[in-house]
Design an enzyme around this catalytic site. Structure first.
Site, PDB file in Angstrom:
ATOM      1  N   ASP A 169      55.867  75.305  96.649  1.00 58.58           N
ATOM      2  CA  ASP A 169      57.211  75.281  97.219  1.00 58.58           C
ATOM      3  C   ASP A 169      57.482  76.533  98.044  1.00 58.58           C
ATOM      4  OD1 ASP A 169      58.033  72.842  96.359  1.00 58.58           O
ATOM      5  OD2 ASP A 169      59.236  73.554  94.682  1.00 58.58           O
ATOM      6  N   LYS A 209      60.870  72.980 101.098  1.00 57.42           N
ATOM      7  CA  LYS A 209      62.005  72.413 101.823  1.00 57.42           C
ATOM      8  C   LYS A 209      62.831  73.544 102.405  1.00 57.42           C
ATOM      9  CE  LYS A 209      62.124  68.342  98.926  1.00 57.42           C
ATOM     10  NZ  LYS A 209      62.038  68.188  97.499  1.00 57.42           N
ATOM     11  N   MET A 257      72.635  76.541  93.574  1.00 61.35           N
ATOM     12  CA  MET A 257      72.694  75.866  94.880  1.00 61.35           C
ATOM     13  C   MET A 257      74.137  75.627  95.329  1.00 61.35           C
ATOM     14  SD  MET A 257      69.578  73.123  94.271  1.00 61.35           S
ATOM     15  CE  MET A 257      70.222  72.578  92.681  1.00 61.35           C
TER      16      MET A 257
END
Length: 242
Positions: A35, A57, A172
Protein backbone atom coordinates in the site's frame (compact mmCIF):
# COMPACT_ATOMS: atom_id res chain seq x y z
CA UNK A 1 1.07 -26.48 -5.74
CA UNK A 2 -0.18 -23.12 -4.57
CA UNK A 3 1.72 -20.73 -2.34
CA UNK A 4 0.23 -18.69 0.44
CA UNK A 5 -0.71 -15.11 1.31
CA UNK A 6 0.33 -13.36 4.51
CA UNK A 7 -1.53 -10.21 5.53
CA UNK A 8 1.03 -8.03 7.30
CA UNK A 9 0.30 -4.81 9.19
CA UNK A 10 3.06 -2.22 8.85
CA UNK A 11 2.05 -0.14 11.87
CA UNK A 12 1.41 3.60 12.08
CA UNK A 13 4.34 4.92 10.06
CA UNK A 14 7.62 4.57 11.92
CA UNK A 15 9.47 1.59 10.39
CA UNK A 16 10.72 0.61 13.86
CA UNK A 17 7.12 -0.11 14.90
CA UNK A 18 6.57 -3.07 12.59
CA UNK A 19 6.38 -6.38 14.47
CA UNK A 20 9.22 -8.90 14.45
CA UNK A 21 6.89 -11.38 12.75
CA UNK A 22 6.02 -8.81 10.08
CA UNK A 23 9.69 -8.12 9.37
CA UNK A 24 10.43 -11.83 9.06
CA UNK A 25 7.57 -12.22 6.58
CA UNK A 26 8.85 -9.34 4.44
CA UNK A 27 12.33 -10.84 4.31
CA UNK A 28 10.99 -14.22 3.24
CA UNK A 29 8.47 -13.02 0.63
CA UNK A 30 8.65 -13.85 -3.08
CA UNK A 31 6.10 -11.13 -3.85
CA UNK A 32 5.14 -8.05 -1.80
CA UNK A 33 1.89 -6.29 -2.68
CA UNK A 34 2.18 -2.96 -0.91
CA UNK A 35 0.00 0.00 0.00
CA UNK A 36 0.89 3.70 -0.22
CA UNK A 37 1.12 4.36 3.52
CA UNK A 38 3.58 1.65 4.51
CA UNK A 39 7.06 2.76 5.65
CA UNK A 40 8.98 2.59 2.37
CA UNK A 41 12.25 1.87 4.15
CA UNK A 42 10.89 -1.51 5.19
CA UNK A 43 10.69 -2.57 1.56
CA UNK A 44 14.49 -2.48 1.54
CA UNK A 45 14.32 -5.51 3.82
CA UNK A 46 12.92 -7.57 0.93
CA UNK A 47 15.08 -10.08 -0.87
CA UNK A 48 16.85 -8.76 -3.94
CA UNK A 49 14.83 -11.07 -6.19
CA UNK A 50 11.46 -10.32 -4.58
CA UNK A 51 8.82 -8.69 -6.78
CA UNK A 52 7.27 -5.54 -5.30
CA UNK A 53 3.87 -4.51 -6.63
CA UNK A 54 2.45 -1.09 -5.73
CA UNK A 55 -1.33 -0.97 -5.36
CA UNK A 56 -1.68 2.09 -3.14
CA UNK A 57 -4.66 4.39 -3.38
CA UNK A 58 -3.86 8.08 -3.84
CA UNK A 59 -6.67 10.32 -2.46
CA UNK A 60 -8.70 11.60 -5.41
CA UNK A 61 -6.01 10.14 -7.70
CA UNK A 62 -4.88 6.86 -9.20
CA UNK A 63 -5.76 3.64 -7.45
CA UNK A 64 -5.96 -0.09 -8.01
CA UNK A 65 -9.53 -1.39 -7.55
CA UNK A 66 -9.93 -3.74 -4.62
CA UNK A 67 -11.15 -6.48 -6.93
CA UNK A 68 -7.91 -6.28 -8.89
CA UNK A 69 -5.83 -6.39 -5.70
CA UNK A 70 -7.64 -9.58 -4.73
CA UNK A 71 -6.86 -11.04 -8.16
CA UNK A 72 -3.18 -10.13 -7.88
CA UNK A 73 -2.87 -11.94 -4.56
CA UNK A 74 -4.57 -15.05 -5.90
CA UNK A 75 -2.70 -15.08 -9.20
CA UNK A 76 0.74 -14.98 -7.60
CA UNK A 77 -0.12 -17.44 -4.84
CA UNK A 78 -1.49 -19.87 -7.45
CA UNK A 79 1.96 -19.80 -9.05
CA UNK A 80 3.42 -21.17 -5.83
CA UNK A 81 4.67 -17.82 -4.55
CA UNK A 82 4.93 -16.71 -0.94
CA UNK A 83 2.95 -13.44 -1.13
CA UNK A 84 2.96 -10.72 1.51
CA UNK A 85 0.12 -8.21 1.43
CA UNK A 86 1.75 -5.24 3.17
CA UNK A 87 -0.73 -2.74 4.59
CA UNK A 88 -0.42 0.39 6.72
CA UNK A 89 -1.63 0.11 10.30
CA UNK A 90 -3.48 -3.15 10.83
CA UNK A 91 -5.05 -5.06 7.93
CA UNK A 92 -8.33 -5.51 9.79
CA UNK A 93 -8.82 -1.90 10.94
CA UNK A 94 -10.36 -0.08 7.95
CA UNK A 95 -7.85 -1.93 5.78
CA UNK A 96 -10.07 -4.31 3.78
CA UNK A 97 -7.79 -7.09 4.89
CA UNK A 98 -10.59 -9.54 5.52
CA UNK A 99 -11.96 -8.96 2.02
CA UNK A 100 -8.59 -10.11 0.73
CA UNK A 101 -8.60 -13.08 3.08
CA UNK A 102 -12.04 -14.12 1.80
CA UNK A 103 -10.96 -13.82 -1.84
CA UNK A 104 -7.91 -16.00 -1.20
CA UNK A 105 -9.89 -18.54 0.82
CA UNK A 106 -12.46 -18.81 -1.99
CA UNK A 107 -9.61 -19.71 -4.35
CA UNK A 108 -8.20 -22.28 -1.93
CA UNK A 109 -5.21 -20.16 -0.97
CA UNK A 110 -4.02 -20.48 2.65
CA UNK A 111 -3.82 -17.16 4.48
CA UNK A 112 -1.93 -16.01 7.56
CA UNK A 113 -2.44 -12.77 9.47
CA UNK A 114 0.25 -10.72 11.23
CA UNK A 115 -1.26 -7.81 13.17
CA UNK A 116 0.06 -4.27 12.93
CA UNK A 117 -0.23 -1.41 15.39
CA UNK A 118 -3.23 0.64 14.32
CA UNK A 119 -2.95 4.43 14.34
CA UNK A 120 -6.46 4.44 15.81
CA UNK A 121 -4.71 3.51 19.06
CA UNK A 122 -1.13 4.65 18.49
CA UNK A 123 -1.77 7.92 16.65
CA UNK A 124 -2.75 9.81 19.76
CA UNK A 125 -0.24 8.02 21.95
CA UNK A 126 2.69 8.95 19.72
CA UNK A 127 1.67 12.59 20.21
CA UNK A 128 1.30 12.22 23.98
CA UNK A 129 -2.47 11.63 24.04
CA UNK A 130 -3.81 8.39 25.57
CA UNK A 131 -7.19 7.20 24.37
CA UNK A 132 -8.05 5.91 27.84
CA UNK A 133 -6.96 7.20 31.24
CA UNK A 134 -7.95 6.09 34.72
CA UNK A 135 -10.50 8.42 36.23
CA UNK A 136 -11.17 10.14 32.89
CA UNK A 137 -12.70 7.56 30.55
CA UNK A 138 -13.26 3.83 30.65
CA UNK A 139 -13.22 3.17 26.93
CA UNK A 140 -13.02 4.46 23.41
CA UNK A 141 -14.89 4.27 20.13
CA UNK A 142 -13.19 4.17 16.74
CA UNK A 143 -15.14 5.23 13.64
CA UNK A 144 -14.44 6.06 10.02
CA UNK A 145 -15.14 9.58 8.81
CA UNK A 146 -14.68 8.89 5.10
CA UNK A 147 -18.35 9.73 4.48
CA UNK A 148 -20.15 12.63 6.23
CA UNK A 149 -23.13 12.41 8.60
CA UNK A 150 -26.35 12.30 6.61
CA UNK A 151 -24.78 10.56 3.63
CA UNK A 152 -26.77 7.50 2.55
CA UNK A 153 -23.60 5.42 2.86
CA UNK A 154 -23.12 6.40 6.52
CA UNK A 155 -24.50 3.88 9.02
CA UNK A 156 -23.15 5.51 12.19
CA UNK A 157 -25.54 6.61 14.93
CA UNK A 158 -24.16 10.11 15.51
CA UNK A 159 -26.65 10.85 18.30
CA UNK A 160 -25.33 7.84 20.20
CA UNK A 161 -21.74 8.92 19.57
CA UNK A 162 -22.53 12.45 20.71
CA UNK A 163 -24.09 11.18 23.95
CA UNK A 164 -21.23 8.83 24.76
CA UNK A 165 -18.69 9.94 27.36
CA UNK A 166 -16.04 7.69 25.87
CA UNK A 167 -13.09 8.89 23.82
CA UNK A 168 -14.01 9.14 20.14
CA UNK A 169 -11.30 8.41 17.57
CA UNK A 170 -12.10 9.39 13.99
CA UNK A 171 -10.08 7.86 11.18
CA UNK A 172 -10.06 9.27 7.64
CA UNK A 173 -12.05 12.27 8.81
CA UNK A 174 -10.07 15.30 7.60
CA UNK A 175 -12.27 16.13 4.61
CA UNK A 176 -15.55 15.96 6.51
CA UNK A 177 -14.38 17.18 9.90
CA UNK A 178 -16.62 20.31 9.74
CA UNK A 179 -19.75 18.22 9.14
CA UNK A 180 -18.75 15.64 11.73
CA UNK A 181 -18.06 18.12 14.51
CA UNK A 182 -21.21 20.12 13.74
CA UNK A 183 -23.27 16.92 13.90
CA UNK A 184 -21.77 15.91 17.24
CA UNK A 185 -22.52 19.34 18.74
CA UNK A 186 -26.05 19.20 17.33
CA UNK A 187 -26.39 15.77 18.94
CA UNK A 188 -25.59 17.18 22.35
CA UNK A 189 -21.82 16.88 22.74
CA UNK A 190 -20.38 19.92 24.52
CA UNK A 191 -18.67 22.20 22.00
CA UNK A 192 -15.92 22.79 24.59
CA UNK A 193 -14.97 19.10 24.63
CA UNK A 194 -11.19 18.85 24.15
CA UNK A 195 -10.17 17.79 20.65
CA UNK A 196 -6.93 17.03 18.86
CA UNK A 197 -5.75 16.07 15.39
CA UNK A 198 -2.53 14.14 14.82
CA UNK A 199 -1.15 14.32 11.29
CA UNK A 200 1.45 11.79 10.04
CA UNK A 201 1.61 10.00 13.38
CA UNK A 202 4.94 8.30 13.98
CA UNK A 203 6.79 10.14 11.22
CA UNK A 204 9.37 12.93 11.55
CA UNK A 205 6.85 15.39 10.08
CA UNK A 206 4.17 14.52 12.66
CA UNK A 207 2.04 17.47 13.75
CA UNK A 208 -0.28 17.80 16.73
CA UNK A 209 -3.12 20.31 16.77
CA UNK A 210 -5.21 20.84 19.92
CA UNK A 211 -8.48 22.73 20.16
CA UNK A 212 -12.10 22.08 21.13
CA UNK A 213 -14.85 20.15 19.41
CA UNK A 214 -16.49 23.38 18.28
CA UNK A 215 -13.30 24.87 16.83
CA UNK A 216 -11.10 21.94 15.75
CA UNK A 217 -12.40 21.83 12.16
CA UNK A 218 -11.60 25.48 11.51
CA UNK A 219 -8.25 25.16 13.28
CA UNK A 220 -7.40 22.14 11.10
CA UNK A 221 -8.35 24.10 7.97
CA UNK A 222 -6.18 27.04 8.98
CA UNK A 223 -3.26 24.73 9.77
CA UNK A 224 -3.74 22.93 6.43
CA UNK A 225 -3.99 19.54 8.11
CA UNK A 226 -3.92 16.78 5.50
CA UNK A 227 -4.37 13.00 5.51
CA UNK A 228 -3.27 10.75 6.99
CA UNK A 229 -4.53 12.16 10.26
CA UNK A 230 -6.33 10.90 13.36
CA UNK A 231 -8.83 13.01 15.30
CA UNK A 232 -9.33 12.38 19.03
CA UNK A 233 -12.33 13.85 20.83
CA UNK A 234 -12.85 13.67 24.57
CA UNK A 235 -11.30 14.66 27.86
CA UNK A 236 -8.13 12.68 27.08
CA UNK A 237 -7.35 15.16 24.29
CA UNK A 238 -6.92 17.88 26.90
CA UNK A 239 -4.74 16.01 29.37
CA UNK A 240 -1.41 17.73 30.06
CA UNK A 241 1.76 15.70 29.52
CA UNK A 242 3.60 17.41 32.38
Amino acid sequence: MSGRVILVGAGPGDPDLVTVAGLKALRAADVIVTDRLVPKGLLEEARGDAEIIEVGKVPRGEFTPQERINEILVEHAMRGKNVVRFKGGDPFVFGRGFEEWQACAAAGIPVDYIPGISSSIAGGGLAGIPITHRGVTQGYIVVSGHVPPGDERCDLDWDHLAASRLSLVIMMGVKYLPQITQRLVAGGRDSQTPAAVVENAGLPQMRLLRSTLGEIAEAAREADIRPPAVTILGEVAGLPVE
